[in-house]
Structure formats: structure tokens, C-alpha cells
Design an enzyme around this catalytic site. Structure first.
Site, short mmCIF file in Angstrom:
data_model
loop_
_atom_site.label_atom_id
_atom_site.label_comp_id
_atom_site.label_asym_id
_atom_site.label_seq_id
_atom_site.Cartn_x
_atom_site.Cartn_y
_atom_site.Cartn_z
N ASN A 8 0.84 -1.20 0.00
CA ASN A 8 0.00 0.00 0.00
C ASN A 8 0.88 1.25 0.00
O ASN A 8 2.02 1.22 0.46
CB ASN A 8 -0.91 0.02 1.23
N CYS A 9 0.34 2.33 -0.54
CA CYS A 9 1.04 3.61 -0.54
C CYS A 9 1.32 4.02 0.90
O CYS A 9 0.49 3.80 1.77
CB CYS A 9 0.17 4.67 -1.22
N PRO A 10 2.52 4.56 1.21
CA PRO A 10 3.54 5.02 0.26
C PRO A 10 4.68 4.01 0.01
O PRO A 10 5.72 4.41 -0.50
CB PRO A 10 4.09 6.26 0.96
N CYS B 298 1.10 10.19 -0.52
CA CYS B 298 0.09 9.40 -1.22
C CYS B 298 -0.93 10.37 -1.79
O CYS B 298 -1.78 10.87 -1.07
CB CYS B 298 -0.60 8.45 -0.26
#
Length: 201
Positions: free
Chosen positions: A10-12, A85
Site C-alpha cells: 500500500n502507498c507510500p 500518497c
């Protein structure tokens, strides 16, 4: 070639992993980043371009994307810029392309201009929601088009690339469609009617 596997991250995290790989470079190198969502493609693309990379991206399959970054070496900026993000960069604009050239006058110049136009779309801060191709524009999404790399990069970032099926049939290109999917006139009209803004080159 350096491969950064950020599938499932998942971001970041994809941005952080890519930035570390870039900072470790000692000379010219190509970095391939594998991610599983369009937002990650958008964030990695934006960061890499800001660090001086030559970036392209491609949708390999359902939830499978590849971002390719060509670097001349480690980024000049040594500052540890915070990995952010950003939300989805797509707006409600639709780009409609009805010819394989832009403007009237010299045809060769027109083809150079349409290639430049499509590249410029990849550089927008807010990407279009969809790009519709019909009549002569249908040739731009088929094999042999000079704009395929840019269109694949847009598709990987979530831009829908739709080409008129009747037009592909007319130009005998149905089997040579190289990016996006086939659509029909009803869907084209519906998309244009719902668009917040329409851009025509």
C-alpha cells in the site's frame, strides 16, 4: 536492470522502495517497478519524473502493472523528500481523438502534432477519465502507432482507452488493437454526454 517488487504494497511503500532503488544508483540504469494498482502507478510515476527519470508504464494484466524508469544515475537532489500518497489523479475530462493527425494543413506536421498532443496528456496534473478514438484516430491505438507507449502509460494510470469497433473494422485493424478496448457508438455518445469537459485536438 533493477526490479522493485511492490506488489501488494500500500502507498507510500511502492514510492519509498522505488526512491531507495534510485538513490542507490551509481550510474545509468533502468528500474522496473511492479505494482498492483493504478494509484501506485500514478504516485511512482510522479515521483520518478520529479527526480529526473524518463518514465513509462504498462498494464500487464488485471491488478498487474509495470513502471519503467530510465535514470542517468542517482537523483541530484539528496533531500529526503517525504513520500506522499496523492489521491487518484483522474478528473471527469474526456479526450476525443477523431484523426491520426492534428489540425489541417501539412499531413506530416499533423502526425507530429498528434503524437506531441498525446504525450502532453500524459503530463497533465489531472489525467482524463477516458480517451475515445474513432475514425482515423482508431489507427493510433493499433500496432505500429508512434503513440502506443504513451497510451499504455495512460492506461496503466487508470485512463480508459476506448476505440470504435466499427472504425477498427473499416481500417482492418480489429486484430491489431494494441492498447485499451473496443467500444461502440452508443457508449461513445454516452461517455461524451456524461463528461464534465471534452478536449478535442
Amino acid at each position: 536492470m533493477i526490479t522493485v517488487n511492490a506488489m501488494g504494497d500500500n502507498c507510500p511503500i511502492p514510492v519509498i522502495k522505488t526512491k531507495k532503488a534510485m538513490q542507490a544508483l551509481t550510474g545509468p540504469e533502468t528500474i522496473e517497478v511492479l505494482v498492483d494498482n493504478e494509484i501506485a502507478v500514478q504516485n511512482v510515476t510522479k515521483m520518478a519524473a520529479a527526480q529526473g527519470g524518463e518514465v513509462s508504464s504498462e498494464k500487464l494484466g488485471e491488478k498487474e502493472f509495470k513502471v519503467t524508469i530510465k535514470m542517468q544515475g542517482a537523483p541530484a537532489s539528496a533531500e529526503a523528500e517525504e513520500a506522499v500518497c496523492t489521491p487518484d489523479r483522474k478528473g471527469d475530462t474526456i479526450v476525443v481523438v477523431s484523426s491520426d493527425r492534428m489540425g489541417s494543413g501539412n499531413d506530416e506536421l499533423g502526425k507530429v502534432l498528434i503524437k506531441g498532443f498525446i504525450f502532453a496528456v500524459t503530463q497533465l496534473d489531472t489525467l482524463p477519465k477516458k480517451m475515445l478514438f474513432y475514425n482515423g484516430g482508431a489507427t493510433l491505438t493499433a500496432e505500429g502507432s508512434d503513440s502506443l507507449e504513451d497510451l499504455k502509460s495512460l492506461e496503466a494510470q487508470g485512463v480508459e482507452i476506448l476505440t470504435c469497433g466499427t472504425c477498427l473494422d473499416y481500417y482492418h485493424l480489429k486484430e491489431k488493437l494494441a492498447v485499451g478496448s473496443v467500444t461502440n457508438m452508443y457508449a461513445i455518445v454516452e461517455a461524451m454526454a456524461e463528461a464534465g469537459r471534452i478536449i478535442r485536438p
